[in-house]
Design an enzyme around this catalytic site. Sequence first.
Site, PDB file in Angstrom:
ATOM      1  N   GLU A   1      -3.848  -0.395   8.457  1.00 26.16           N
ATOM      2  CA  GLU A   1      -2.444   0.662   9.183  1.00 26.16           C
ATOM      3  C   GLU A   1      -2.805  -0.128  10.700  1.00 26.16           C
ATOM      4  O   GLU A   1      -3.234  -0.462  10.996  1.00 26.16           O
ATOM      5  CB  GLU A   1      -2.562   1.432   9.639  1.00 26.16           C
ATOM      6  CG  GLU A   1      -1.705   2.876   8.430  1.00 26.16           C
ATOM      7  CD  GLU A   1      -2.032   4.052   7.923  1.00 26.16           C
ATOM      8  OE1 GLU A   1      -1.898   4.881   9.492  1.00 26.16           O
ATOM      9  OE2 GLU A   1      -1.873   4.701   7.038  1.00 26.16           O
TER      10      GLU A   1
ATOM     11  N   ASN B   1      -7.597   1.835   9.809  1.00 26.81           N
ATOM     12  CA  ASN B   1      -6.072   2.297  10.217  1.00 26.81           C
ATOM     13  C   ASN B   1      -5.988   1.889  12.362  1.00 26.81           C
ATOM     14  O   ASN B   1      -6.875   3.336  13.199  1.00 26.81           O
ATOM     15  CB  ASN B   1      -5.438   3.663  10.166  1.00 26.81           C
ATOM     16  CG  ASN B   1      -5.313   3.347   8.717  1.00 26.81           C
ATOM     17  OD1 ASN B   1      -5.472   2.243   8.137  1.00 26.81           O
ATOM     18  ND2 ASN B   1      -4.676   4.850   8.775  1.00 26.81           N
TER      19      ASN B   1
ATOM     20  N   HIS C   1      -3.198  10.829   0.616  1.00 26.76           N
ATOM     21  CA  HIS C   1      -2.415  10.495   2.159  1.00 26.76           C
ATOM     22  C   HIS C   1      -1.956  12.255   2.730  1.00 26.76           C
ATOM     23  O   HIS C   1      -0.630  12.409   2.297  1.00 26.76           O
ATOM     24  CB  HIS C   1      -1.337   9.867   2.104  1.00 26.76           C
ATOM     25  CG  HIS C   1      -1.759   9.116   3.087  1.00 26.76           C
ATOM     26  ND1 HIS C   1      -1.319   7.443   3.706  1.00 26.76           N
ATOM     27  CD2 HIS C   1      -0.942   9.428   4.550  1.00 26.76           C
ATOM     28  CE1 HIS C   1      -0.687   7.178   5.090  1.00 26.76           C
ATOM     29  NE2 HIS C   1      -0.932   8.306   5.244  1.00 26.76           N
TER      30      HIS C   1
ATOM     31  N   GLU D   1      -7.697   8.710   6.544  1.00 20.71           N
ATOM     32  CA  GLU D   1      -7.734   9.721   8.032  1.00 20.71           C
ATOM     33  C   GLU D   1      -8.305  10.741   7.707  1.00 20.71           C
ATOM     34  O   GLU D   1      -7.397  11.876   7.971  1.00 20.71           O
ATOM     35  CB  GLU D   1      -6.343   9.329   8.761  1.00 20.71           C
ATOM     36  CG  GLU D   1      -5.923   7.561   8.545  1.00 20.71           C
ATOM     37  CD  GLU D   1      -5.013   7.952   9.697  1.00 20.71           C
ATOM     38  OE1 GLU D   1      -4.011   9.084  10.362  1.00 20.71           O
ATOM     39  OE2 GLU D   1      -4.421   7.061  10.638  1.00 20.71           O
TER      40      GLU D   1
ATOM     41  N   TYR E   1      -4.118   1.701  16.533  1.00 16.14           N
ATOM     42  CA  TYR E   1      -2.774   2.166  16.528  1.00 16.14           C
ATOM     43  C   TYR E   1      -2.935   1.648  18.359  1.00 16.14           C
ATOM     44  O   TYR E   1      -2.296   1.467  19.048  1.00 16.14           O
ATOM     45  CB  TYR E   1      -1.967   3.198  16.796  1.00 16.14           C
ATOM     46  CG  TYR E   1      -1.676   3.466  15.235  1.00 16.14           C
ATOM     47  CD1 TYR E   1       0.011   2.401  14.681  1.00 16.14           C
ATOM     48  CD2 TYR E   1      -2.075   4.037  13.930  1.00 16.14           C
ATOM     49  CE1 TYR E   1       0.306   3.600  13.083  1.00 16.14           C
ATOM     50  CE2 TYR E   1      -1.986   4.255  12.745  1.00 16.14           C
ATOM     51  CZ  TYR E   1      -0.295   4.090  11.963  1.00 16.14           C
ATOM     52  OH  TYR E   1      -0.322   4.243  11.100  1.00 16.14           O
TER      53      TYR E   1
ATOM     54  N   ARG F   1       0.675  -1.366  -0.013  1.00 21.24           N
ATOM     55  CA  ARG F   1      -0.046   0.016  -0.462  1.00 21.24           C
ATOM     56  C   ARG F   1       1.048   1.277   0.078  1.00 21.24           C
ATOM     57  O   ARG F   1       1.418   1.553   0.756  1.00 21.24           O
ATOM     58  CB  ARG F   1      -0.895   0.121   1.737  1.00 21.24           C
ATOM     59  CG  ARG F   1      -1.762   1.389   0.833  1.00 21.24           C
ATOM     60  CD  ARG F   1      -2.168   1.787   2.413  1.00 21.24           C
ATOM     61  NE  ARG F   1      -3.373   3.067   3.191  1.00 21.24           N
ATOM     62  CZ  ARG F   1      -3.556   3.901   3.212  1.00 21.24           C
ATOM     63  NH1 ARG F   1      -2.965   3.314   5.062  1.00 21.24           N
ATOM     64  NH2 ARG F   1      -3.486   4.491   3.394  1.00 21.24           N
TER      65      ARG F   1
END
Length: 491
Positions: free
Chosen positions: A398, A329, A145, A190, A331, A100
Amino acid sequence: MFLSRLIYIFTIFIVEIVVAKNGSSQHFPENFLFGVSSSAYQIEGGWDSDGKGPSIWDEFTHLHPEKIVDRQNGDVGANSYEYYLDDVEAVKSLNMNFYRFSISWTRILPTGDLTQVNEKGIEYYNKIINKLIEYKIEPMVTMYHFDLPAHLQLLGGFANSAIVQYFEEYANLLFNRFGDRVKYWITINEAAEFCVKGYGGKIHAPGINAHGKGEYLCVHNALKSHAVAYHLYKREYYNQYKGQVGIALDSSFFYSDSNDTVVVNREMQFTLGWIAHPIFSSDGDYPAVMIDRIANHSKAEGRLVSRLPTFSNHWKRTIQGTSDFFGLNYYTSRYIRESLEPIGENPSVARDRGNERFTKPEWIKGASDWLYSVPKGLGDLLRWIKAEYNNPEVIITENGWSDDDRLEDDSRVTYFHDHLEQVLDVILNNGCNVKAFSVWSLVDNFEWSQGYTEKFGMFFVNMSSPRKERIPKKSAYFMEELIKKRSIPGI
């Protein structure tokens, strides 16, 4: 016979103990895909090479180096513009199914529109895509992005509805030039992140502090931009190329010490539902809790209309269902509680949301101030998405961990191990429709306002060397083994 059977049972028992301690005997489904991610501004360098125009991040870092922790920028960085083959070879060495990466809008269209098409920029991405195809690695392309053309920001960027037309033209060019080989497209990465930090504060480019208004306008137009690109592909390109188009959203999962489900739901809707609800919910539009709270706050502020823009019925129908997969994504996670006092700037998304976020002392902290390892949060988030949006196909676009720059990155290995355990668990035991997992990131890169002070890569980059050598870390070997065996290795 009895002794042989006893030995067999004992052996299985020992294996189960070892597996429980060190790894998993369960396997990822055969069609499950593994990949690794990067983004153009963070790794490419070549900021003005071969006709590339300036982006908002070029201007932000050049004009305001004080906004970056180490006062650095992406002018050169890992220099993937010159050493892209090293990146592709690194992806190949990991046995990844897909890579990606994002396309720099201004490398293709220097002024952001069709005034000038930069063939050298198109040639660069063709070389990456063709090499990936040669190695049987699927290209997964992110169109946007964070690096908006600076010329379009002069018109207001994502705060101006004109961006929708410009994005559609840009998407059309990408589909036309690369669609014969690219089967996975991500329109926008995002949106909430770059809208809140870029239009509701001065943390990220373009550095506009229109808090409480700019964030909502930005997301509103990002959703429209995504939708028109999706429909364009389905209308003009799908029958020929049979690709998929989606969007990448970012979210934590949120917990309450007091099991306050109302507060948790509000935080989830203001965070993930803000973007996901208009696309993936059965009724479309923004979450009801957002519409009601922001309208009430706006009225109390003496405004005649809500600070949250409204979609016409046409746009609700246009946006709803515009994703072939749910890009996620993830985290970290947080605990939350309702704030007793107003928080954040007045007005702001934080104040509209009304919750305080906090962490637990037992959580392991990464090199980033905001990053704590909460593997269970990923599992709970995937279960929440399944329940909230009727179990969509999820691609984890992600998942990554920062450390203090070491080749023996044991903390990253543990992070991947524990989070992938959660992914495997929700697939096998909860029926979550998770189809792929992508690591952030391939190489150490420019981490926005943190510059090069935080390292997320599975490959170390020798930034002091003109050649920018890539050196695999321990986490790279861990992922290579995992993909080869399709099960989680012990650590």
